[in-house]
Design an enzyme around this catalytic site. Structure first.
Site, PDB file in Angstrom:
ATOM      1  N   CYS A   1      -8.877  -3.651  -0.515  1.00 13.43           N
ATOM      2  CA  CYS A   1      -8.838  -2.885  -1.766  1.00 13.43           C
ATOM      3  C   CYS A   1      -8.793  -3.827  -2.963  1.00 13.43           C
ATOM      4  O   CYS A   1      -9.377  -3.540  -4.012  1.00 13.43           O
ATOM      5  CB  CYS A   1      -7.626  -1.968  -1.799  1.00 13.43           C
ATOM      6  SG  CYS A   1      -7.346  -1.090  -0.251  1.00 13.43           S
TER       7      CYS A   1
ATOM      8  N   CYS B   1     -14.284   2.213   3.053  1.00 12.36           N
ATOM      9  CA  CYS B   1     -13.528   3.432   2.789  1.00 12.36           C
ATOM     10  C   CYS B   1     -14.278   4.380   1.866  1.00 12.36           C
ATOM     11  O   CYS B   1     -13.846   5.503   1.654  1.00 12.36           O
ATOM     12  CB  CYS B   1     -12.184   3.077   2.160  1.00 12.36           C
ATOM     13  SG  CYS B   1     -12.363   2.176   0.616  1.00 12.36           S
TER      14      CYS B   1
HETATM   15 FE1  FES Z   1     -10.504   2.109  -0.290  1.00  7.46          FE
HETATM   16 FE2  FES Z   1      -8.226   0.989  -0.784  1.00  7.46          FE
HETATM   17  S1  FES Z   1      -8.720   2.236   0.913  1.00  7.46           S
HETATM   18  S2  FES Z   1     -10.039   0.792  -1.901  1.00  7.46           S
END
Ligand code: FES
Length: 145
Positions: free
Chosen positions: A103, A34
């Site tokens: 995460c 992400c």
């Molecule tokens: Fe990147 Fe949660 S979506 S740390």
């Protein structure tokens, strides 16, 4: 997507946000999935984690898990701190939706990376602590300072 009350609480009122100027160890990790980044500061004295702070460019789950992770690590010995995993952090938060599990790994890896930095700075070996690794999902980022 359903978040537990504890996750919401730690997201809305994150604990231990900030930095420690004379930190004993600092760890920065990024999540390649992400692009989010997590930085953890630890103050360690007499083998005990006296203080922990974090900063993140991360999602809500990253904020909540690192908030909980810093709460869990403060007051722990290094040996106990090593046992804090993303699973124990998630349990303390009453769970996370499956798509958000990665995460919580960011929080765990940032803690480990800060402990690694502490060990390196003090020229000690912490049994059971592995060098931050470059896996498919996570990349260790050298500290800028
Ligand atoms: Fe990147 Fe949660 S979506 S740390």
């Amino acid at each position: 997507m359903q978040y537990s009350e504890k996750v919401m609480d730690h997201f809305m009122n994150p604990r231990n946000v900030g930095e420690i100027e004379d930190a004993s160890g600092v760890g920065t990790v990024g999540n390649a999935k992400c692009g989010d980044i997590m930085k953890v500061y630890l103050k360690i004295e007499d083998n005990i984690v006296r203080d922990a702070k974090f900063k993140t460019f991360g999602c809500g789950a990253a904020v909540a898990t690192s908030s909980m992770a810093t709460e869990l690590i403060i007051g722990k010995t290094i040996e106990e701190a090593l046992k804090i995993t993303n699973k124990s952090v998630m349990e303390a938060l009453d769970g996370l939706p499956p798509v958000k599990v990665h995460c919580s790994c960011l929080a765990e890896e940032a803690l480990q990376s800060a402990l690694w930095d502490y060990a390196k700075k003090n020229n000690i070996t912490i049994e059971g602590l592995e060098a931050p690794k470059d896996s498919d999902h996570h990349h260790h980022i050298e500290n800028e300072e």
